[in-house]
Design a protein around this motif. Structure first.
Motif, PDB file in Angstrom:
ATOM      1  N   VAL A 104      93.406  34.951  -5.485  1.00  0.00           N
ATOM      2  CA  VAL A 104      92.849  35.070  -4.143  1.00  0.00           C
ATOM      3  C   VAL A 104      92.044  36.371  -4.114  1.00  0.00           C
ATOM      4  O   VAL A 104      92.531  37.403  -4.577  1.00  0.00           O
ATOM      5  N   PRO A 105      90.812  36.361  -3.591  1.00  0.00           N
ATOM      6  CA  PRO A 105      89.994  37.587  -3.581  1.00  0.00           C
ATOM      7  C   PRO A 105      90.700  38.743  -2.875  1.00  0.00           C
ATOM      8  O   PRO A 105      91.306  38.565  -1.817  1.00  0.00           O
ATOM      9  N   TYR A 106      90.596  39.932  -3.478  1.00  0.00           N
ATOM     10  CA  TYR A 106      91.287  41.105  -2.954  1.00  0.00           C
ATOM     11  C   TYR A 106      90.460  42.362  -3.188  1.00  0.00           C
ATOM     12  O   TYR A 106      89.535  42.373  -3.986  1.00  0.00           O
ATOM     13  N   ASN A 107      90.823  43.416  -2.466  1.00  0.00           N
ATOM     14  CA  ASN A 107      90.263  44.743  -2.685  1.00  0.00           C
ATOM     15  C   ASN A 107      91.370  45.580  -3.301  1.00  0.00           C
ATOM     16  O   ASN A 107      92.459  45.685  -2.715  1.00  0.00           O
ATOM     17  N   LYS A 108      91.106  46.173  -4.471  1.00  0.00           N
ATOM     18  CA  LYS A 108      92.187  46.862  -5.182  1.00  0.00           C
ATOM     19  C   LYS A 108      92.734  48.058  -4.402  1.00  0.00           C
ATOM     20  O   LYS A 108      93.930  48.327  -4.452  1.00  0.00           O
ATOM     21  N   ASN A 109      91.899  48.777  -3.661  1.00  0.00           N
ATOM     22  CA  ASN A 109      92.389  49.924  -2.899  1.00  0.00           C
ATOM     23  C   ASN A 109      93.317  49.490  -1.760  1.00  0.00           C
ATOM     24  O   ASN A 109      94.366  50.102  -1.534  1.00  0.00           O
ATOM     25  N   LEU A 110      92.942  48.418  -1.041  1.00  0.00           N
ATOM     26  CA  LEU A 110      93.803  47.916   0.027  1.00  0.00           C
ATOM     27  C   LEU A 110      95.108  47.360  -0.532  1.00  0.00           C
ATOM     28  O   LEU A 110      96.180  47.583   0.038  1.00  0.00           O
ATOM     29  N   LEU A 111      95.012  46.651  -1.651  1.00  0.00           N
ATOM     30  CA  LEU A 111      96.203  46.070  -2.267  1.00  0.00           C
ATOM     31  C   LEU A 111      97.182  47.152  -2.717  1.00  0.00           C
ATOM     32  O   LEU A 111      98.390  47.055  -2.477  1.00  0.00           O
ATOM     33  N   LYS A 112      96.659  48.203  -3.333  1.00  0.00           N
ATOM     34  CA  LYS A 112      97.529  49.299  -3.777  1.00  0.00           C
ATOM     35  C   LYS A 112      98.132  50.052  -2.589  1.00  0.00           C
ATOM     36  O   LYS A 112      99.281  50.461  -2.632  1.00  0.00           O
ATOM     37  N   ARG A 113      97.352  50.226  -1.549  1.00  0.00           N
ATOM     38  CA  ARG A 113      97.846  51.002  -0.405  1.00  0.00           C
ATOM     39  C   ARG A 113      98.907  50.253   0.397  1.00  0.00           C
ATOM     40  O   ARG A 113      99.932  50.801   0.767  1.00  0.00           O
ATOM     41  N   PHE A 114      98.655  48.971   0.682  1.00  0.00           N
ATOM     42  CA  PHE A 114      99.546  48.235   1.580  1.00  0.00           C
ATOM     43  C   PHE A 114     100.554  47.342   0.854  1.00  0.00           C
ATOM     44  O   PHE A 114     101.500  46.866   1.470  1.00  0.00           O
ATOM     45  N   GLN A 115     100.323  47.089  -0.410  1.00  0.00           N
ATOM     46  CA  GLN A 115     101.230  46.278  -1.227  1.00  0.00           C
ATOM     47  C   GLN A 115     101.651  45.006  -0.489  1.00  0.00           C
ATOM     48  O   GLN A 115     102.837  44.738  -0.267  1.00  0.00           O
ATOM     49  N   ALA A 116     100.633  44.225  -0.124  1.00  0.00           N
ATOM     50  CA  ALA A 116     100.848  42.985   0.615  1.00  0.00           C
ATOM     51  C   ALA A 116      99.687  42.045   0.338  1.00  0.00           C
ATOM     52  O   ALA A 116      98.644  42.458  -0.156  1.00  0.00           O
ATOM     53  N   HIS A 117      99.866  40.780   0.675  1.00  0.00           N
ATOM     54  CA  HIS A 117      98.791  39.800   0.515  1.00  0.00           C
ATOM     55  C   HIS A 117      97.699  40.098   1.545  1.00  0.00           C
ATOM     56  O   HIS A 117      97.924  39.993   2.749  1.00  0.00           O
ATOM     57  N   ILE A 118      96.537  40.522   1.060  1.00  0.00           N
ATOM     58  CA  ILE A 118      95.391  40.783   1.929  1.00  0.00           C
ATOM     59  C   ILE A 118      94.190  40.084   1.307  1.00  0.00           C
ATOM     60  O   ILE A 118      93.621  40.540   0.325  1.00  0.00           O
ATOM     61  N   ASN A 119      93.813  38.949   1.883  1.00  0.00           N
ATOM     62  CA  ASN A 119      92.673  38.175   1.408  1.00  0.00           C
ATOM     63  C   ASN A 119      91.392  38.851   1.908  1.00  0.00           C
ATOM     64  O   ASN A 119      91.189  38.980   3.107  1.00  0.00           O
ATOM     65  N   VAL A 120      90.546  39.317   0.995  1.00  0.00           N
ATOM     66  CA  VAL A 120      89.306  39.997   1.354  1.00  0.00           C
ATOM     67  C   VAL A 120      88.143  39.074   1.003  1.00  0.00           C
ATOM     68  O   VAL A 120      88.032  38.602  -0.122  1.00  0.00           O
TER      69      VAL A 120
END
Length: 178
Positions: A104-120
């Motif tokens: 699923v498309p993601y942003n690595k900075n958001l993923l590392k910061r929030f450690q949750a499924h965030i579809n970007v």
């Protein structure tokens, strides 16, 4: 989240630094690899799991697995086709090997910061924005609550004031509360 006009991604070439749809190299960034494996892999579904919620009438409602693509591009309808190399990267999820086609498309900075499924996703048309905001635009959810008195001991119980005990409440969803 909307970006400031000066920071908006205007060309396809500028998408890849912000949005990824690939499994990262486990040796270069093991933390990101484990986060993508845990939160950003879609599946297993299809032949491996026909009972998955994304399966509707034996077809995949989210169009996974996606196609392999050596570069990010935009299709005829204006939707992005993210870069997904066929580099042999796989993750094991529920005993099934899944590759870049299931990321699923993601942003690595958001993923590392929030450690949750965030579809970007990259949005460049009004139809996409309408889809993203449909829950804000559909109107509030409402609930009706009734508080009732009961008295099982006496048949000659005092009359209940229904108007006083009837409350109409509004539920604010996360998007409305924000």
């Amino acid at each position: 989240m909307f970006m400031h006009t000066d920071d908006k991604i205007r060309t396809v070439e500028n998408i890849d630094p912000y949005i990824s749809a690939e499994i990262p190299n486990i040796h270069e960034d093991p933390d990101l690899y484990s986060l993508v494996k845990e939160f950003m892999i879609h599946g297993p579904c299809g032949a491996e799991n026909m009972n998955s919620p994304c399966m509707v009438d034996n077809k995949h409602s989210k169009k996974f697995p996606k196609k392999i693509s050596n570069q990010t591009s935009v299709d005829a309808d204006g939707f992005p086709i993210y870069r997904r190399h066929d580099d042999g990267s796989v993750v094991d999820k529920s005993g099934v090997k899944l590759d870049n086609r299931n990321v699923v498309p993601y942003n690595k900075n958001l993923l590392k910061r929030f450690q949750a499924h965030i579809n970007v996703e990259w949005c460049n048309q009004a139809g996409s924005i309408k889809y993203l905001l449909k829950y804000i635009n559909k109107g509030p959810d409402r609930a009706t609550v009734e508080v009732a008195q009961t008295n099982n001991e006496d048949d000659n119980a005092e009359q209940v004031d229904e108007i006083k005990d009837f409350y109409n409440r509004r539920y604010l969803s996360a998007s409305e509360a924000t």
